[in-house]
Design a protein around this motif. Structure first.
Motif, PDB file in Angstrom:
ATOM      1  N   UNK A  10      25.939  37.421  79.243  1.00 50.24           N
ATOM      2  CA  UNK A  10      26.512  38.747  78.982  1.00 50.24           C
ATOM      3  C   UNK A  10      27.553  38.706  77.869  1.00 50.24           C
ATOM      4  N   UNK A  11      28.349  37.652  77.803  1.00 48.68           N
ATOM      5  CA  UNK A  11      29.309  37.558  76.713  1.00 48.68           C
ATOM      6  C   UNK A  11      28.630  37.155  75.399  1.00 48.68           C
ATOM      7  N   UNK A  12      27.531  36.409  75.477  1.00 46.00           N
ATOM      8  CA  UNK A  12      26.785  36.057  74.262  1.00 46.00           C
ATOM      9  C   UNK A  12      26.082  37.295  73.696  1.00 46.00           C
ATOM     10  N   UNK A  13      25.681  38.204  74.587  1.00 46.47           N
ATOM     11  CA  UNK A  13      25.016  39.444  74.157  1.00 46.47           C
ATOM     12  C   UNK A  13      25.998  40.617  74.237  1.00 46.47           C
ATOM     13  N   UNK A  29      27.227  39.479  86.778  1.00 45.29           N
ATOM     14  CA  UNK A  29      28.266  39.890  85.841  1.00 45.29           C
ATOM     15  C   UNK A  29      29.154  40.962  86.472  1.00 45.29           C
ATOM     16  N   UNK A  30      28.567  41.859  87.247  1.00 45.52           N
ATOM     17  CA  UNK A  30      29.345  42.870  87.954  1.00 45.52           C
ATOM     18  C   UNK A  30      30.311  42.197  88.933  1.00 45.52           C
ATOM     19  N   UNK A  72      44.311  46.557  82.134  1.00 47.60           N
ATOM     20  CA  UNK A  72      43.859  47.235  80.928  1.00 47.60           C
ATOM     21  C   UNK A  72      43.179  46.281  79.959  1.00 47.60           C
ATOM     22  N   UNK A  73      43.764  45.101  79.784  1.00 50.17           N
ATOM     23  CA  UNK A  73      43.182  44.103  78.881  1.00 50.17           C
ATOM     24  C   UNK A  73      41.840  43.619  79.416  1.00 50.17           C
ATOM     25  N   UNK A  74      41.773  43.335  80.707  1.00 46.14           N
ATOM     26  CA  UNK A  74      40.502  42.900  81.316  1.00 46.14           C
ATOM     27  C   UNK A  74      39.442  43.991  81.155  1.00 46.14           C
ATOM     28  N   UNK A  75      39.837  45.241  81.378  1.00 52.39           N
ATOM     29  CA  UNK A  75      38.902  46.351  81.222  1.00 52.39           C
ATOM     30  C   UNK A  75      38.365  46.476  79.807  1.00 52.39           C
ATOM     31  N   UNK A  82      29.641  44.906  79.769  1.00 51.94           N
ATOM     32  CA  UNK A  82      29.134  45.557  80.970  1.00 51.94           C
ATOM     33  C   UNK A  82      28.211  46.715  80.606  1.00 51.94           C
ATOM     34  N   UNK A  83      28.602  47.500  79.613  1.00 49.72           N
ATOM     35  CA  UNK A  83      27.738  48.593  79.169  1.00 49.72           C
ATOM     36  C   UNK A  83      26.420  48.046  78.624  1.00 49.72           C
ATOM     37  N   UNK A  84      26.490  46.965  77.848  1.00 50.77           N
ATOM     38  CA  UNK A  84      25.274  46.379  77.266  1.00 50.77           C
ATOM     39  C   UNK A  84      24.344  45.828  78.345  1.00 50.77           C
ATOM     40  N   UNK A  85      24.890  45.139  79.339  1.00 49.56           N
ATOM     41  CA  UNK A  85      24.024  44.575  80.383  1.00 49.56           C
ATOM     42  C   UNK A  85      23.458  45.691  81.267  1.00 49.56           C
ATOM     43  N   UNK A  86      24.205  46.763  81.501  1.00 50.97           N
ATOM     44  CA  UNK A  86      23.673  47.901  82.261  1.00 50.97           C
ATOM     45  C   UNK A  86      22.554  48.572  81.470  1.00 50.97           C
ATOM     46  N   UNK A  87      22.736  48.676  80.161  1.00 54.73           N
ATOM     47  CA  UNK A  87      21.717  49.256  79.274  1.00 54.73           C
ATOM     48  C   UNK A  87      20.434  48.430  79.344  1.00 54.73           C
TER      49      UNK A  87
END
Length: 180
Positions: A10-13, A29-30, A72-75, A82-87
């Motif tokens: 997920x971090x690579x993509x 990842x979630x 906030x930083x973690x978010x 997270x958006x990319x993996x959900x997509x």
């Protein structure tokens, strides 16, 4: 896919919205996001929380405030992965990735209905027929909209839990069937 493989992938993509993501990739990842959010919340509570006590003769009030900088930083760090993996997960179930944004889009649509519908009614003479008509029409639209706003996150959650489409679909090969 293992927990650490899912995080690495997920971090690579980070900004990869094409292709497919398996259920295990998404949900591991979630889980990673939830664990780090809890840890960030604990750090914020320990180091970035101010407690103010106000005492009077008859009462005592305590107020707790926190700017939550670590959360906030973690978010911010996990938002796009997270958006990319959900997509990609939506692609894996044979749906457009836009469905991952469905609750957000509906929320903004409901806000627009409220702002423009009730705002439009306020331009007419108060107590007039058009004022009442636009206010009531807006309410007739808002009630079903709120029902849809409640149901749509549940629908997206349901889609995220569905098994992969077998074989290759329009978004690529099944990640569970691709040899590593």
């Amino acid at each position: 896919m293992t927990f650490s493989d899912a995080i690495r992938t997920c971090f690579a993509k980070f900004f990869t919205f094409s292709g497919r993501a398996s259920r295990s990739e998404y949900w591991f990842f979630f889980l990673f996001i939830m664990i780090w959010s809890i840890i960030a919340g604990i750090i914020d509570a320990q180091f970035f929380t101010q407690v103010a006590v106000t005492e009077t003769e008859t009462s005592r009030s305590v107020s707790v405030t926190s700017s939550q900088p670590v959360q906030g930083i973690v978010g911010l760090i996990v938002f796009f992965p997270h958006l990319a993996v959900a997509w990609r997960r939506m692609h894996d179930t044979g749906r457009s990735g836009l469905y991952a944004l469905l609750p957000v889009l509906l929320f903004f649509g409901a806000g627009a209905v409220l702002v423009f519908g009730i705002g439009l009614a306020s331009h007419f003479q108060h107590g007039g027929n058009l004022d009442i008509l636009f206010t009531r029409a807006t309410l007739l639209i808002v009630i079903p909209t709120f029902i849809v706003l409640f149901v749509s996150p549940l629908q997206v959650l349901w889609w995220l839990t569905r098994p992969s489409q077998p074989g290759t679909n329009q978004y690529g090969p099944n990640p569970s069937e691709v040899p590593q």
